[in-house]
Design a protein around this motif. Structure first.
Motif, PDB file in Angstrom:
ATOM      1  N   GLY A  62       0.772  -1.310   0.076  1.00 12.66           N
ATOM      2  CA  GLY A  62      -0.174   0.112   0.154  1.00 12.66           C
ATOM      3  C   GLY A  62       0.848   1.357  -0.028  1.00 12.66           C
ATOM      4  O   GLY A  62       0.242   2.492  -0.025  1.00 12.66           O
ATOM      5  N   LYS A  65       3.738   1.561  -4.493  1.00 13.15           N
ATOM      6  CA  LYS A  65       4.835   0.790  -5.540  1.00 13.15           C
ATOM      7  C   LYS A  65       4.244   0.718  -6.791  1.00 13.15           C
ATOM      8  O   LYS A  65       4.779   1.067  -7.808  1.00 13.15           O
ATOM      9  CB  LYS A  65       5.115  -0.584  -4.992  1.00 13.15           C
ATOM     10  CG  LYS A  65       6.015  -0.661  -3.473  1.00 13.15           C
ATOM     11  CD  LYS A  65       6.363  -2.032  -3.289  1.00 13.15           C
ATOM     12  CE  LYS A  65       5.028  -3.118  -3.460  1.00 13.15           C
ATOM     13  NZ  LYS A  65       4.167  -2.633  -2.097  1.00 13.15           N
ATOM     14  N   SER A  66       2.994   0.296  -6.807  1.00 13.16           N
ATOM     15  CA  SER A  66       2.475   0.060  -8.398  1.00 13.16           C
ATOM     16  C   SER A  66       2.167   1.383  -9.144  1.00 13.16           C
ATOM     17  O   SER A  66       2.415   1.602 -10.129  1.00 13.16           O
ATOM     18  CB  SER A  66       1.084  -0.805  -8.343  1.00 13.16           C
ATOM     19  OG  SER A  66       1.513  -2.333  -7.561  1.00 13.16           O
ATOM     20  N   THR A  67       1.540   2.080  -8.095  1.00 13.48           N
ATOM     21  CA  THR A  67       1.552   3.684  -8.681  1.00 13.48           C
ATOM     22  C   THR A  67       2.496   4.352  -9.247  1.00 13.48           C
ATOM     23  O   THR A  67       2.643   4.875 -10.321  1.00 13.48           O
ATOM     24  CB  THR A  67       0.929   4.409  -7.523  1.00 13.48           C
ATOM     25  OG1 THR A  67      -0.337   3.901  -6.995  1.00 13.48           O
ATOM     26  CG2 THR A  67       0.239   5.831  -8.113  1.00 13.48           C
ATOM     27  N   GLY A  86      -4.043  -0.321  -5.584  1.00 13.89           N
ATOM     28  CA  GLY A  86      -5.286  -0.303  -5.015  1.00 13.89           C
ATOM     29  C   GLY A  86      -4.984  -0.502  -3.498  1.00 13.89           C
ATOM     30  O   GLY A  86      -3.859  -0.605  -3.128  1.00 13.89           O
ATOM     31  N   MET A 215       3.050  10.297  -5.840  1.00 10.67           N
ATOM     32  CA  MET A 215       3.154   9.527  -7.123  1.00 10.67           C
ATOM     33  C   MET A 215       1.855  10.151  -8.120  1.00 10.67           C
ATOM     34  O   MET A 215       2.095   9.895  -9.281  1.00 10.67           O
ATOM     35  CB  MET A 215       2.673   8.166  -6.926  1.00 10.67           C
ATOM     36  CG  MET A 215       3.761   7.513  -5.819  1.00 10.67           C
ATOM     37  SD  MET A 215       5.405   7.699  -6.012  1.00 10.67           S
ATOM     38  CE  MET A 215       5.919   6.546  -4.906  1.00 10.67           C
TER      39      MET A 215
HETATM   40  N1  LIG Z   1      -2.370  10.667  -2.182  1.00  5.46           N
HETATM   41  C1  LIG Z   1      -1.551   9.633  -2.481  1.00  5.46           C
HETATM   42  N2  LIG Z   1      -2.138   8.454  -2.716  1.00  5.46           N
HETATM   43  C2  LIG Z   1      -1.273   7.355  -3.273  1.00  5.46           C
HETATM   44  C3  LIG Z   1       0.148   7.822  -3.634  1.00  5.46           C
HETATM   45  N3  LIG Z   1       0.719   6.795  -4.060  1.00  5.46           N
HETATM   46  C4  LIG Z   1      -0.100   5.761  -3.872  1.00  5.46           C
HETATM   47  N4  LIG Z   1      -1.456   6.277  -3.452  1.00  5.46           N
HETATM   48  C5  LIG Z   1      -2.702   5.666  -3.370  1.00  5.46           C
HETATM   49  O1  LIG Z   1      -2.298   4.422  -2.197  1.00  5.46           O
HETATM   50  C6  LIG Z   1      -2.997   3.392  -2.528  1.00  5.46           C
HETATM   51  C7  LIG Z   1      -1.836   1.959  -2.819  1.00  5.46           C
HETATM   52  O2  LIG Z   1      -1.326   2.302  -3.804  1.00  5.46           O
HETATM   53  P1  LIG Z   1      -0.555   1.168  -4.500  1.00  5.46           P
HETATM   54  O3  LIG Z   1       0.348   1.619  -5.953  1.00  5.46           O
HETATM   55  O4  LIG Z   1      -1.463  -0.065  -5.128  1.00  5.46           O
HETATM   56  O5  LIG Z   1       0.293   0.445  -3.561  1.00  5.46           O
HETATM   57  P2  LIG Z   1       1.292  -0.696  -3.535  1.00  5.46           P
HETATM   58  O6  LIG Z   1       0.581  -1.718  -2.848  1.00  5.46           O
HETATM   59  O7  LIG Z   1       2.545  -0.379  -2.919  1.00  5.46           O
HETATM   60  O8  LIG Z   1       1.538  -1.269  -4.869  1.00  5.46           O
HETATM   61  C8  LIG Z   1      -3.772   3.519  -3.837  1.00  5.46           C
HETATM   62  O9  LIG Z   1      -5.090   3.778  -3.476  1.00  5.46           O
HETATM   63  C9  LIG Z   1      -2.902   4.548  -4.454  1.00  5.46           C
HETATM   64  O10 LIG Z   1      -3.890   5.432  -5.271  1.00  5.46           O
HETATM   65  C10 LIG Z   1       0.502   8.997  -3.290  1.00  5.46           C
HETATM   66  O11 LIG Z   1       1.860   9.573  -3.470  1.00  5.46           O
HETATM   67  N5  LIG Z   1      -0.350   9.802  -2.898  1.00  5.46           N
END
Ligand SMILES: Nc1nc2c(ncn2[C@@H]2O[C@H](COP(=O)(O)OP(=O)(O)O)[C@@H](O)[C@H]2O)c(=O)[nH]1
Ligand SMILES: [Mg+2]
Length: 415
Positions: A62, A65-67, A86, A215
């Protein structure tokens, strides 16, 4: 007369640059004739532009990373080629995401660290550490023992990592709404940076350098500093390929891309007039491979974000009307055609011929003398065209971030 024409059409700095590059070219000629040198340089150019790079994106579940995997490839979350994002961890196995325009640059979305599924010890075996050129370790909260352990193991294996604290937009918005009387964006960022540094030092990391990012707004905060360091620490033969692929989200990044492209103009010009040259219709004394020039000019547009897909995406990301972003492009607006390249060469030949006369007045290897007019015309055409594309890219960025003073003041956000 020839000297005067030349002086009036090219600035002093451009003349010096052209002389220096021509010197490099003449050095290369010592080793053989034009076809042999050009073929060698073509291979060099190809390997510079297509160097393979694998970047591992890791961190807590969360954390974004994927973002980040999507953002660094210039994609939003809903693009068909995007990594799933997500609130639930989506990534179980390391998943490669090639850059859509530069497939040699592969961004790996790695599973979350610190979960019961992958304790840190087994994590690096699982993701096959050897595969990556470097890692980016992301947290959206405090750095913990898991991050520090991972960082140490990466170092022990002789690899590099960069620490990123994501979602700083959330901290800033919260502070702005909860403490409006004392709110200071600089203050919030400083606090986050100090807290990250303290925790990482407590975990045994020396001089931890943390980059603060959102991100959703990659051009803000510390992305350009992160990009600068990543490029600087990369093996030199991979730097150009990486710079081409980095999203064009701030002026410092734009200028660095432009400088890297400018450095390679003499290589492109030599290849264009040395490998499979044929006469260019309507442009006297110039013979070259037009395809090399078409693909170079297309490359400038793509790398600097002026192709249609990039402009549409930029409008979506920044909320600026597309027609205003499109209107910021004053040079050529569609794909580069053979007719356009011929026209640009025609314009350049009027300027460059005076310089060619001067060049031919000095003792140069015979092989260069035969292609001198072609070389200087092509060089001058590419240089002028790149300058125009860069000006367009600057105008596009200004329009896209019109209401966002942060893009004009990136250096305020330094450490
Ligand atoms: N406000 C904000 N939300 C973010 C940012 N990066 C990611 N998110 C949100 O955090 C949640 C998890 O992001 P994700 O990329 O799926 O995380 P992962 O599990 O590390 O791959 C998603 O709802 C994204 O939209 C950021 O820099 N700012
Ligand atoms: Mg994910």
């Amino acid at each position: 007369m020839a000297g005067r024409v030349f002086q009036s059409s090219l600035s002093q700095s451009k003349i010096l640059e052209l002389w220096r590059d021509t010197g490099a070219l003449m050095g290369a000629f010592e080793a053989g004739g034009l076809p042999a040198v050009a073929a060698r340089l073509q291979a060099t150019l190809h390997s510079l532009e297509n160097a393979r790079l694998d970047i591992g994106i890791t961190g807590g579940t969360g954390s974004g990373k994927s973002t980040f995997v999507n953002a660094i490839r210039g994609l939003g979350d809903e693009d068909p080629n995007s990594a799933c994002t997500g609130v639930v961890e989506m990534t179980v196995d390391p998943t490669p995401y090639p850059h859509p325009k530069y497939p040699n640059i592969v961004i790996w979305d790695l599973p979350g660290i610190g979960t019961s599924r992958f304790p840190t010890g087994r994590y690096l075996q699982r993701v096959l550490l050897e595969r990556y050129d470097f890692f980016i370790i992301i947290t959206s909260d405090s750095f913990t023992t898991h991050h520090a352990q991972l960082a140490c193991e990466i170092l022990q294996q002789g690899k590099r990592f960069y620490l990123v604290r994501s979602k700083v937009d959330v901290d800033i918005a919260a502070s702005r709404s909860r403490r409006p009387g004392t709110f200071s964006e600089e203050g919030v960022l400083r606090q986050i940076r100090e807290d990250c540094g303290r925790r990482l030092r407590a975990e045994g990391l020396k001089d931890p350098k943390v980059f603060l990012l959102s991100m959703f707004e990659l051009g803000k905060y510390n992305f350009h500093l992160l990009e600068e360091l990543m490029v600087k620490e990369l093996e030199s033969h991979k730097q150009h390929a990486f710079l081409l692929a980095v999203p064009n989200v701030s002026k410092p990044i734009l200028e660095k891309k432009a400088a890297s492209l400018r450095q390679h103009i003499w290589l492109v010009a030599t290849v264009a007039c040395g490998v499979n040259p044929s006469p260019v219709p309507g442009v006297r004394d110039v013979a070259c491979d037009l395809y090399v020039l078409i693909s170079s000019l297309e490359g400038y547009r793509h790398s600097l974000g002026l192709d249609e897909d990039s402009l549409v995406r930029l409008a979506e990301q920044t909320g600026q009307p597309l027609h205003k972003i499109l209107a910021a492009v004053q040079g050529w607006k569609t794909e580069v055609t053979e007719a356009l390249v011929v026209e640009l060469l025609g314009q350049a030949s009027r300027d460059a011929s005076a310089f060619t006369q001067e060049l031919l007045g000095v003792p140069v290897p015979g092989a260069l003398a035969t292609c001198g007019i072609s070389f200087t015309t092509i060089y001058h055409m590419l240089r002028t065209a790149l300058d125009e594309v860069v000006k367009d890219a600057r105008r596009v960025l200004t329009q896209a971030f019109l209401h966002d003073s942060d893009h004009e003041l990136p250096d305020k956000r330094n450490q």
